[in-house]
Write a protein that holds these residues in place. Structure first.
Motif, short mmCIF file in Angstrom:
data_model
loop_
_atom_site.label_atom_id
_atom_site.label_comp_id
_atom_site.label_asym_id
_atom_site.label_seq_id
_atom_site.Cartn_x
_atom_site.Cartn_y
_atom_site.Cartn_z
N ARG A 131 0.87 -1.19 0.15
CA ARG A 131 0.08 -0.09 -0.18
C ARG A 131 0.71 0.98 -0.02
O ARG A 131 0.57 2.25 -0.69
N ILE A 132 1.94 1.32 0.69
CA ILE A 132 2.84 2.37 0.95
C ILE A 132 3.42 2.58 -0.49
O ILE A 132 3.69 3.72 -1.12
N ALA A 133 3.87 1.59 -1.05
CA ALA A 133 4.62 1.57 -2.45
C ALA A 133 3.50 2.30 -3.34
O ALA A 133 4.17 3.10 -4.23
N VAL A 147 4.73 2.81 14.52
CA VAL A 147 3.43 2.74 14.41
C VAL A 147 2.48 1.60 15.02
O VAL A 147 3.01 0.51 14.85
N PRO A 148 1.70 1.82 15.80
CA PRO A 148 0.73 0.74 16.18
C PRO A 148 0.44 -0.17 14.98
O PRO A 148 -0.40 0.45 14.31
N GLY A 149 0.51 -1.50 14.95
CA GLY A 149 0.20 -2.04 13.82
C GLY A 149 -1.13 -3.05 14.25
O GLY A 149 -1.59 -3.60 13.37
N ASP A 150 -1.64 -2.93 15.48
CA ASP A 150 -2.63 -3.72 15.80
C ASP A 150 -3.94 -2.99 15.63
O ASP A 150 -4.82 -2.91 16.77
N THR A 183 -2.14 1.87 7.66
CA THR A 183 -1.67 2.81 6.20
C THR A 183 -1.96 4.17 6.67
O THR A 183 -0.96 4.73 6.21
N ASP A 184 -2.87 4.55 6.85
CA ASP A 184 -3.17 6.26 7.23
C ASP A 184 -2.16 6.83 8.09
O ASP A 184 -1.53 7.75 7.90
N ILE A 193 5.18 9.65 7.72
CA ILE A 193 6.27 9.68 6.70
C ILE A 193 6.08 11.29 6.37
O ILE A 193 7.15 11.76 6.17
N ASP A 194 4.87 11.75 6.20
CA ASP A 194 4.67 12.90 5.54
C ASP A 194 5.14 13.95 6.61
O ASP A 194 5.96 15.26 6.33
#
Ligand code: ADP
Ligand code: MG
Length: 191
Positions: free
Chosen positions: A19-21, A168-171, A178-179, A185-186
């Motif tokens: 998704r990031i790509a 980033v919390p991945g849970d 993704t958001d 990153i921004d």
């Protein structure tokens, strides 16, 4: 932009990297996907790597480095990359940095997807059912989590010291993760 994702097995690296790509038009380079391809093709790399992957152990540094050098250099000279699953140890990170720096394609941001162990096991069980990966069996899953804690987690301190680490919390649901990643990153890119 040149990114890498750190996360335990099942943390969502593959899911988020795609998704990031797509969002930033980067090349997604997954060491696991490339190794599984080499293994399926029965290449020299695949034959060396196969028994490590099946056992849930790390494939030797030089094998992985040789496999990734070309794709990382190519993507680094183009629009950039997101590395998923590499480096797995501080030694790999140091070796890769020396090579990448000399080519001017070194990583700028390391992202850590943090997920509790119970959730990692739940997801790996679900993935085992859906994809039938040889390393998603109970015993191997637990071993891979131990390998992550012992060998890969020290990377967090390594990148934190270089001031390139974002956590980033991945849970959380896939879109929410993704958001958050894109927002983070921004945020650092704007500094
Ligand atoms: P990794 O590449 O880090 O091992 P994957 O992207 O293969 O992780 O994800 C592992 C499993 O967890 C997959 O079955 C995937 O569909 C699921 N998954 C990934 N991210 C999430 C999420 N945010 N919430 C729930 N399930 C997820
Ligand atoms: Mg993966």
């Amino acid at each position: 932009m040149r990114l890498l994702l750190i996360g335990a097995p099942g943390s969502g690296k593959g899911t988020q990297a795609k998704r990031i790509a797509a969002h930033y038009h980067l090349t997604h380079i997954s060491s696991g996907d490339l190794l599984r391809k080499e293994i399926a093709a029965g290449s020299d790399i695949g034959r060396t790597a196969g028994r490590y992957v099946e056992a849930g152990d790390l494939v030797p540094d030089n094998v992985v480095m040789d496999m990734l050098r070309g794709p990382v250099e190519e993507a680094g000279r183009g629009n950039g990359y997101i590395l998923d699953g590499f480096p797995r140890t501080v030694a790999q990170a140091q070796a890769a940095y020396l090579v990448a720096r000399s080519l001017d394609v070194a990583v700028q941001i390391a992202l850590y997807l943090e997920v509790p162990r119970e959730e990692l096991l739940r997801r790996m069980h679900a993935r085992a059912g859906a994809q039938g990966r040889a390393d998603d069996t109970d015993e191997v899953m637990l071993h891979r989590l131990d390998v992550f804690d012992e060998l890969t987690a020290p990377l967090l301190e390594y990148y934190a010291r270089r001031e390139t680490l974002l956590c980033v919390p991945g849970d959380r649901p896939v879109q929410e993760v993704t958001d958050t990643v894109i927002k983070e990153i921004d945020r650092v890119r704007a500094i």
